[in-house]
Design a protein around this motif. Structure first.
Motif, PDB file in Angstrom:
ATOM      1  N   THR A 162      38.715  40.228  57.574  1.00  0.00           N
ATOM      2  CA  THR A 162      37.850  41.081  56.760  1.00  0.00           C
ATOM      3  C   THR A 162      36.781  40.274  56.005  1.00  0.00           C
ATOM      4  O   THR A 162      35.813  40.856  55.508  1.00  0.00           O
ATOM      5  N   ALA A 163      36.971  38.949  55.878  1.00  0.00           N
ATOM      6  CA  ALA A 163      36.181  38.166  54.920  1.00  0.00           C
ATOM      7  C   ALA A 163      34.675  38.207  55.187  1.00  0.00           C
ATOM      8  O   ALA A 163      33.886  38.442  54.270  1.00  0.00           O
ATOM      9  N   PHE A 164      34.274  38.017  56.443  1.00  0.00           N
ATOM     10  CA  PHE A 164      32.840  37.963  56.751  1.00  0.00           C
ATOM     11  C   PHE A 164      32.154  39.291  56.420  1.00  0.00           C
ATOM     12  O   PHE A 164      30.941  39.342  56.227  1.00  0.00           O
ATOM     13  N   LEU A 165      32.941  40.349  56.340  1.00  0.00           N
ATOM     14  CA  LEU A 165      32.372  41.685  56.118  1.00  0.00           C
ATOM     15  C   LEU A 165      32.347  42.064  54.648  1.00  0.00           C
ATOM     16  O   LEU A 165      31.897  43.149  54.277  1.00  0.00           O
ATOM     17  N   ALA A 166      32.827  41.132  53.805  1.00  0.00           N
ATOM     18  CA  ALA A 166      32.904  41.428  52.364  1.00  0.00           C
ATOM     19  C   ALA A 166      31.534  41.475  51.703  1.00  0.00           C
ATOM     20  O   ALA A 166      31.413  41.880  50.553  1.00  0.00           O
ATOM     21  N   THR A 167      30.484  41.075  52.456  1.00  0.00           N
ATOM     22  CA  THR A 167      29.128  41.094  51.877  1.00  0.00           C
ATOM     23  C   THR A 167      28.455  42.460  52.036  1.00  0.00           C
ATOM     24  O   THR A 167      27.324  42.635  51.594  1.00  0.00           O
ATOM     25  N   MET A 168      29.148  43.411  52.666  1.00  0.00           N
ATOM     26  CA  MET A 168      28.549  44.749  52.819  1.00  0.00           C
ATOM     27  C   MET A 168      28.243  45.341  51.445  1.00  0.00           C
ATOM     28  O   MET A 168      29.057  45.233  50.523  1.00  0.00           O
ATOM     29  N   HIS A 205      29.008  47.817  59.232  1.00  0.00           N
ATOM     30  CA  HIS A 205      30.042  47.506  60.226  1.00  0.00           C
ATOM     31  C   HIS A 205      30.677  48.818  60.676  1.00  0.00           C
ATOM     32  O   HIS A 205      30.767  49.766  59.904  1.00  0.00           O
ATOM     33  N   SER A 206      31.135  48.843  61.947  1.00  0.00           N
ATOM     34  CA  SER A 206      31.609  50.117  62.507  1.00  0.00           C
ATOM     35  C   SER A 206      33.074  50.430  62.217  1.00  0.00           C
ATOM     36  O   SER A 206      33.456  51.595  62.172  1.00  0.00           O
TER      37      SER A 206
END
Ligand code: ADP
Length: 396
Positions: free
Chosen positions: A148-154, A225-226
């Motif tokens: 999940t980490a890379f997507l925490a910038t959403m 992200h989807s």
């Protein structure tokens, strides 16, 4: 520096041992049927693969068996476990608290445990693997790398659902996203291949494997992200439905199913399998569609249509798009799927190149003509090397 990467599922352990001086893989393998007397270990080192049956009653036993193999006189590649400098662990759900790779201690173990309700199938297995490996290798640093980490910038407009506010504040209902390590790897690699600084690159990355997800990347960071609170949302997958009208759930309950049955159907009996009634493997579907099977063809068409729709949506929200990147088993191998998607992107500026498509199987390269407005690239993913790099950096 030797780094050992572990990816523990509920009944399997995948592993790779890296030499970080040149990021070469010294050994890799897969232990399946963990938790039984007849687990099977497939181990590969020095271009030689062997298979053996072993008893691995739990993840700790499984890790010990793998370490024994790595130090085996004949097949091993280490003279002692002490040659391992760090162990990297894939962890599926970091929730809102664990947003980057981190050295594991009791506090981190507790935080991973707290996120179990968000990933009830994955986090317990990841935890069992970490605890088993820590018991077997108590002296080396263990590092957790979160999907999940890379997507925490959403930003909130991407991660919040339009549901009662309290569902988020009290129950953590929001989009988290998954496959972050893969999206991160291809983003980094695309920046190198396209010669654009990573903090300037804008991409639409598509991880198309058994699970499928897409990420909108602006200036090297994930902005949408989807996948959602769970990996069920978004694209059509092997057995998962992806997006459906949530009202279908009470409707099917009214038809006589219970909620658990509907949940199972959406996760395990839907997607490519549900539509085709053949299976979840894209290879089988393409072969069947080729032989005239209409249901298989429809499954492939729905799969591609959903991806094209998401590309259109991400194209609209991004400031510009340097490339669409495809990866994962289907993205790297399924030529007709790539062709079908590319051909539906003509209006956005993708000019499909059939010869390049044929030439780009499991290797890096564009499948569109040079200079077109929307390049489409194939970049084989490598999540393990990202985990190994983070582990080497944190282990020091
Ligand atoms: P996972 O998400 O389990 O890691 P993969 O990334 O290995 O899955 O992707 C699995 C999918 O890739 C399957 O649908 C499979 O059919 C497809 N695939 C793998 N190899 C090929 C191939 N040579 N040709 C077409 N499809 C392939």
């Amino acid at each position: 520096m030797r780094v050992f990467v572990l990816n523990c599922g509920s009944s399997s352990i995948k592993y790779q041992l890296f030499d970080m001086t040149d990021e070469s893989v010294l050994a890799k393998g897969l232990l399946e049927r963990v938790g039984t007397d007849d687990a099977v270990l497939e181990h590969n080192a020095r271009d030689d693969t062997c298979q053996l049956e072993v008893a691995a009653h739990n993840h700790a036993a499984g890790v010990s068996i793998i370490l024994k193999m790595l130090t085996d006189k004949r097949r091993g590649v280490l003279s002692s476990v002490d040659e391992i400098h760090g162990v990297g662990h894939r962890v599926v759900h970091g929730g809102e608290s664990l947003t980057e790779s981190v050295r594991v201690d009791h506090r981190i173990l507790d935080a991973i445990r707290e996120n179990i309700p968000l990933a009830p199938l994955h986090n317990p297995a990841n935890l069992a693997g970490i605890e088993g490996a820590m018991a077997a290798m108590p002296k080396v640093p263990h590092v957790a790398v979160f999907d999940t980490a890379f997507l925490a910038t959403m930003p909130p407009e991407a991660y919040r659902y339009a549901v009662p506010n309290e569902w988020y504040t009290k129950h953590k209902v929001r989009r988290y996203g998954f496959h972050g390590t893969s999206h991160r790897y291809v983003t980094q690699r695309a920046a190198e291949l396209l010669a654009i600084p990573v903090d300037k690159i804008n991409l639409i990355t598509c991880h198309l494997g058994n699970g499928c997800s897409m990420t909108a990347i602006a200036a090297g960071r994930a902005v949408d992200h989807s996948m959602g609170m769970t990996p069920l949302e978004g694209l059509v997958m092997g057995t998962r439905s992806g997006d459906v009208d949530p009202a279908i759930i009470p409707y099917m309950v009214a038809k006589g199913m219970n909620v658990q049955e509907v949940d199972k159907a959406l996760n395990k009996q839907s997607g490519l399998l549900g539509l085709s009634e053949i299976g979840n493997d894209m290879r089988d579907l393409l072969a069947a569609a080729n032989a005239g099977n209409d249901k298989a063809q429809l499954a492939v068409d729905v799969f591609c249509r959903r991806i094209v729709k998401y590309i259109g949506a991400y194209y609209a929200i991004l400031p510009s798009v340097d490339a669409v990147v495809m990866t994962g088993g289907i993205g790297e191998n399924s030529l007709p799927v790539r062709a079908a998607i590319c051909r539906q992107l003509t209006r956005l500026g993708a000019e499909f190149d059939e010869q390049r498509n044929l030439a780009t199987v499991r290797r890096e390269g564009p499948i569109t003509v040079d200079g077109c407005h929307l390049p489409v690239w194939i970049i084989p993913t490598n999540e393990e090397v990202v985990i190994a790099r983070d582990t080497a950096e944190i282990a020091g």
